[in-house]
Design an enzyme around this catalytic site. Structure first.
Site, mmCIF file in Angstrom:
data_model
loop_
_atom_site.group_PDB
_atom_site.id
_atom_site.type_symbol
_atom_site.label_atom_id
_atom_site.label_comp_id
_atom_site.label_asym_id
_atom_site.label_seq_id
_atom_site.Cartn_x
_atom_site.Cartn_y
_atom_site.Cartn_z
ATOM 1 N N CYS A 90 70.439 77.555 33.646
ATOM 2 C CA CYS A 90 71.343 76.410 33.742
ATOM 3 C C CYS A 90 70.617 75.164 33.248
ATOM 4 C CB CYS A 90 71.788 76.229 35.194
ATOM 5 S SG CYS A 90 72.901 74.845 35.463
ATOM 6 N N HIS A 132 80.277 80.508 34.789
ATOM 7 C CA HIS A 132 79.239 79.531 35.132
ATOM 8 C C HIS A 132 79.810 78.112 35.148
ATOM 9 C CE1 HIS A 132 74.911 78.176 34.975
ATOM 10 N NE2 HIS A 132 75.508 77.094 34.517
ATOM 11 N N GLU A 133 80.546 77.757 34.108
ATOM 12 C CA GLU A 133 81.080 76.395 34.013
ATOM 13 C C GLU A 133 82.158 76.141 35.070
ATOM 14 O OE1 GLU A 133 79.245 74.419 32.369
ATOM 15 O OE2 GLU A 133 78.196 76.062 31.367
ATOM 16 N N HIS A 136 80.531 75.259 38.247
ATOM 17 C CA HIS A 136 80.132 73.841 38.278
ATOM 18 C C HIS A 136 81.288 72.961 38.740
ATOM 19 C CE1 HIS A 136 76.052 73.443 36.838
ATOM 20 N NE2 HIS A 136 76.281 74.195 35.776
#
Length: 169
Positions: A90, A132-133, A136
Site C-alpha cells: 500500500c 484494496h481501494e 480505503h
C-alpha cells in the site's frame, strides 16, 4: 491539476469512512478531484489511489492496471470466487508487502464526474486493486485484513520503520 502527496499510516483520514459524492455533472471541484486522482496514480508502481490517501474523505479512487487508467466515484464492490492469499502492499504503508486474502474476481460500479456509469471488473491485479481501494473508502487499511500472526509482525515492522518514526517525532 497535480500529483498529490500520499497520506501515511497513522493519518486519521485513512481510518474514517468516506462520504458519498453528490455528483453534479461538470462540477469543477469534482473534475479537479478526478484529475488529481488520475495524476497521482500515473506514477510507476501505482495500481490505485483512493481519495482518502490524498486527504479527501470522499468515495472516489483512481486505478492504473495493465495500461488502463481512470477513476470512479461512489463505487459499489461485488466479489466472487474463493478467497486466496496474494502479496499486497500500500502506498500509505510504504516499503512493505504481506500476504492478504482477496477474492479472485471483483467488479465495481459507480459514476464519473459527469454522472455517466462506470463499470470496472477483472481478476488478478485488477480484482485486488478494486478490493484494496474500496477498503480505503471504508476507512480500512490492508493490514487490518491480515492473518493475526502476520498482522502482529506487520504492525511491529511498520512501527519500527524510518518513515513511521519520523511521523511520530
Amino acid at each position: 491539476m497535480t500529483e498529490r502527496q500520499i497520506r501515511l499510516f497513522g493519518d486519521p483520514v485513512l481510518r474514517s469512512a468516506s462520504d458519498p459524492i453528490v455528483v453534479k455533472p461538470g462540477d469543477p471541484k469534482l473534475l479537479a478531484l478526478a484529475e488529481d486522482l488520475v495524476d497521482s496514480v500515473k506514477l510507476p508502481g501505482r495500481a490505485g489511489v483512493a481519495a482518502p490517501q490524498i486527504g479527501v474523505g470522499l468515495r472516489a479512487f483512481s486505478y492504473n492496471v495493465d495500461g488502463e487508467v481512470g477513476y470512479v466515484f461512489n463505487p459499489v464492490l461485488e466479489v466472487s470466487g474463493e478467497p486466496e492469499d496474494v502479496d499486497e502492499g500500500c502506498l500509505s504503508v510504504p516499503g512493505f508487502s504481506f500476504p492478504r486474502s482477496r477474492y479472485p474476481f471483483a467488479r465495481v460500479t459507480g459514476v464519473d464526474a459527469h454522472g455517466a456509469e462506470v463499470v470496472l471488473e477483472g481478476d488478478g491485479l485488477m480484482a485486488q486493486a478494486l478490493q484494496h481501494e474500496c477498503d480505503h473508502l471504508d476507512g480500512k487499511l490492508y493490514v487490518e485484513g491480515l492473518a493475526p500472526e502476520i498482522k502482529r509482525e506487520a504492525l511491529r515492522a511498520i512501527r519500527q520503520s524510518d518513515w513511521f518514526a519520523a511521523r511520530a517525532s
